[in-house]
Design an enzyme around this catalytic site. Structure first.
Site, PDB file in Angstrom:
ATOM      1  N   ARG A  53       0.844  -1.201   0.000  1.00  0.00           N
ATOM      2  CA  ARG A  53       0.000   0.000   0.000  1.00  0.00           C
ATOM      3  C   ARG A  53       0.880   1.253   0.000  1.00  0.00           C
ATOM      4  O   ARG A  53       0.602   2.230  -0.675  1.00  0.00           O
ATOM      5  CB  ARG A  53      -0.954   0.021   1.208  1.00  0.00           C
ATOM      6  CG  ARG A  53      -1.625   1.382   1.415  1.00  0.00           C
ATOM      7  CD  ARG A  53      -2.841   1.378   2.344  1.00  0.00           C
ATOM      8  NE  ARG A  53      -2.727   0.484   3.462  1.00  0.00           N
ATOM      9  CZ  ARG A  53      -1.976   0.703   4.552  1.00  0.00           C
ATOM     10  NH1 ARG A  53      -1.272   1.813   4.671  1.00  0.00           N
ATOM     11  NH2 ARG A  53      -1.937  -0.182   5.516  1.00  0.00           N
ATOM     12  N   ASP A 178      -8.133  19.042 -13.669  1.00  0.00           N
ATOM     13  CA  ASP A 178      -8.457  17.695 -14.138  1.00  0.00           C
ATOM     14  C   ASP A 178      -8.147  17.673 -15.636  1.00  0.00           C
ATOM     15  O   ASP A 178      -8.835  18.304 -16.438  1.00  0.00           O
ATOM     16  CB  ASP A 178      -9.939  17.396 -13.852  1.00  0.00           C
ATOM     17  CG  ASP A 178     -10.334  15.976 -14.261  1.00  0.00           C
ATOM     18  OD1 ASP A 178      -9.698  15.399 -15.158  1.00  0.00           O
ATOM     19  OD2 ASP A 178     -11.319  15.467 -13.686  1.00  0.00           O
TER      20      ASP A 178
HETATM   21  C1  PLP Z   1     -14.160   9.554 -15.553  1.00  0.00           C
HETATM   22  C2  PLP Z   1     -13.749  10.871 -15.035  1.00  0.00           C
HETATM   23  C3  PLP Z   1     -13.459  11.075 -13.673  1.00  0.00           C
HETATM   24  C4  PLP Z   1     -13.635   9.982 -12.644  1.00  0.00           C
HETATM   25  O1  PLP Z   1     -12.702   8.953 -12.801  1.00  0.00           O
HETATM   26  P1  PLP Z   1     -13.001   7.411 -12.448  1.00  0.00           P
HETATM   27  O2  PLP Z   1     -11.730   6.752 -12.867  1.00  0.00           O
HETATM   28  O3  PLP Z   1     -14.197   6.981 -13.223  1.00  0.00           O
HETATM   29  O4  PLP Z   1     -13.251   7.334 -10.974  1.00  0.00           O
HETATM   30  C5  PLP Z   1     -13.027  12.329 -13.283  1.00  0.00           C
HETATM   31  N1  PLP Z   1     -12.907  13.346 -14.171  1.00  0.00           N
HETATM   32  C6  PLP Z   1     -13.185  13.194 -15.475  1.00  0.00           C
HETATM   33  C7  PLP Z   1     -13.047  14.357 -16.399  1.00  0.00           C
HETATM   34  C8  PLP Z   1     -13.617  11.961 -15.959  1.00  0.00           C
HETATM   35  O5  PLP Z   1     -13.911  11.829 -17.261  1.00  0.00           O
END
Ligand code: PLP
Length: 391
Positions: A53, A178
Site C-alpha cells: 500500500r 483535471d
Molecule cells: C471519468 C472521469 C473522472 C472519474 O474517474 P473514475 O476513474 O471513473 O473514478 C473524473 N474526471 C473526469 C473528467 C472523468 O472523465
C-alpha cells in the site's frame, strides 16, 4: 522518484521514462510485482519497499512515467479518478472553501456537493468562461480552485494561466486541473501554473477501457509529501496488475492521441456540413467559441466531439444511438474504440433539469468519444444513424 530522461521528447518518454531494464534479469519491461510485503535485511532496513500500500515497484514505474509526461516531479497513482479527487479534497479540512468550475465531471460534482459538504468543506460553483468571475468567488479560506478544461460534455475551455494568476494572488490557495480530456499529450497544466494535475487514468492514459485508475501529479515537494501521507492513510491505491496494464497503455499514448484527434476532426467536419446536424462542438473547429484559446493553451484538440441533431428530440437521439454499429452506446471515453452517449439521460442524468438546461445539455445533445478506427468507417456509421434519426 524523479526521472532522468526529462529532456527527451514525448514519445521517447512515453516508452522509456521509469522503464529501466531489470538489474537482475535484464527484462526490458518492469516486472509485475504482486508481492504485498518485502523482506528486510534487518528491522527497518529494506530496499525502498516495505508494504505494497505504501509503495510498489510496478506502481512506482508507472508513476515515474506519468510524472515525466505531465512535466511534473512527482505522480501518485490511485484506484480511481474519483478517489484521487477525494484524496486531494482531504487536503482542505473542515471549514475550508473550494471553488469549482460549474460544469465539472458528474462524479466530481457529486463528491463536492454530497461528500465534501458532509466533511465541512464548502464548495461554490462558478462559470469560468470569463476567468475574472473567479475574483469575486475567492475567499480568505479558499484552499482549492478546481477546474476541468475542456469541460464535459459541452467542451467549454477555461484559461488555465489566467485562473492560475488569480489563484496565486491568494496565499494558501492551490489550483487543481483535471486533465483527463486532453491527456498530457495535448495539455500540460503544470507548465501553465497549475499546482496539481489529476487524471482519470481510466480514460486516455490507459486507453483500452480495461482499467479504472486515477493519478495526481505535482512539482511541489510539500504537496507531494501531503498527498503521499493521504494516499497511504486513506489507502485508495491501485493493484499492481492494473498499474502494469496502464503502463503498457501509456506507451502508445502519443500514437493514440494523434489518431483520436485526426478522426475527431474528420467526424466534426462531416457533422458540421451535414444538413441534419445543428451545432457541432469541437475545439478544433474555427466555429468553436474558444478556438483561439484552444490553439494557444493546447497542443491539439483531442478526441471528444459533441453535436446536436437539428430540431431533434429524445426520440430522434435514441434512434440515432440505437442505429450505430461501430460506436457502442456507452458511458466513459478515451478508449481505442468509439463510443456514443446521450448526456441528458446517461452521464448527466443526476443533474437537475434546470442545471442541464443552463449547461446546454439538451435531449438532442450527443457526445462522441471518437476512437482510433478508420475515419471513413466511423463517418459511414454516423451517416446511417443520422438517416435513421431524421428521415
Ligand atoms: C471519468 C472521469 C473522472 C472519474 O474517474 P473514475 O476513474 O471513473 O473514478 C473524473 N474526471 C473526469 C473528467 C472523468 O472523465
Amino acid at each position: 522518484m524523479t526521472n532522468s530522461k526529462a529532456a527527451a521528447g514525448f514519445g521517447t518518454l512515453a516508452v522509456h521514462a521509469g522503464q529501466e531494464p531489470d538489474p537482475t534479469t535484464g527484462a526490458v519491461i518492469p516486472a509485475l510485482s504482486l508481492s504485498t510485503t518485502f523482506a528486510q535485511s534487518s528491522a527497518g532496513v529494506h530496499k525502498g519497499y516495505d508494504y505494497s500500500r505504501s509503495g510498489n515497484p510496478t506502481r512506482n514505474a508507472f508513476e515515474v512515467a506519468v510524472a515525466a509526461l505531465e512535466k511534473g516531479k512527482y505522480a501518485l497513482a490511485f484506484s480511481s479518478g474519483s478517489v484521487t479527487t477525494a484524496t486531494v479534497l482531504n487536503m482542505v479540512g473542515q471549514g475550508g472553501h473550494v471553488v469549482s468550475v460549474n460544469d465539472t465531471y458528474g462524479g466530481t460534482f457529486r463528491y463536492f456537493t454530497k461528500v465534501a459538504k458532509r466533511n465541512g468543506v464548502e464548495v461554490d460553483f462558478v462559470d469560468l468562461y470569463d476567468p475574472n468571475n473567479l475574483k469575486k468567488a475567492m475567499k480568505s479560506n479558499t484552499k482549492i480552485v478546481w477546474i476541468e478544461t475542456p469541460t464535459n460534455p459541452t467542451l467549454r475551455l477555461v484559461d488555465i494561466q489566467a485562473v492560475a494568476d488569480i489563484v496565486h494572488s491568494h496565499p494558501g490557495a492551490l489550483l487543481v486541473v483535471d486533465n483527463t480530456f486532453m491527456s498530457p499529450y495535448f495539455q500540460t497544466p503544470l507548465t501553465l501554473g497549475a499546482d496539481i494535475v489529476v487524471h482519470s487514468v481510466t480514460k486516455y492514459i490507459n486507453g483500452h477501457s480495461d482499467v479504472v485508475m486515477g493519478m495526481a501529479i505535482t512539482n511541489s515537494d510539500e504537496i507531494r509529501d501531503e498527498l503521499r501521507f493521504l494516499q497511504n492513510s486513506i489507502g485508495g491505491v491501485p493493484s499492481a496488475f492494473d498499474c502494469f496494464l496502464a503502463n503498457r497503455g501509456l506507451k502508445t499514448l502519443h500514437l493514440r492521441m494523434k489518431r483520436h484527434e485526426e478522426n475527431a476532426m474528420a467526424v466534426s467536419k462531416f457533422l458540421e456540413a451535414h444538413p441534419k446536424v445543428g451545432e457541432v462542438i469541437y475545439p478544433g473547429l474555427a466555429s468553436h467559441k474558444q478556438h483561439e484559446l484552444a490553439k494557444r493553451q493546447q497542443k491539439g484538440f483531442g478526441g471528444m466531439v459533441a453535436f446536436r441533431l437539428k430540431n431533434g428530440d429524445l426520440d430522434a437521439s435514441n434512434k440515432f444511438l440505437s442505429t450505430l454499429k461501430l460506436f457502442a452506446l456507452a458511458e466513459s471515453l478515451g478508449g481505442v474504440e468509439s463510443l456514443a452517449e446521450l448526456p441528458a439521460v446517461m452521464t448527466h442524468a443526476s443533474l437537475t433539469p434546470e442545471a442541464r438546461e443552463a449547461l446546454g445539455v439538451t435531449d438532442s445533445l450527443i457526445r462522441l468519444s471518437v476512437g482510433v478506427e478508420d475515419a471513413e468507417d466511423l463517418i459511414a456509421d454516423i451517416e446511417t444513424g443520422l438517416d435513421a434519426a431524421i428521415p
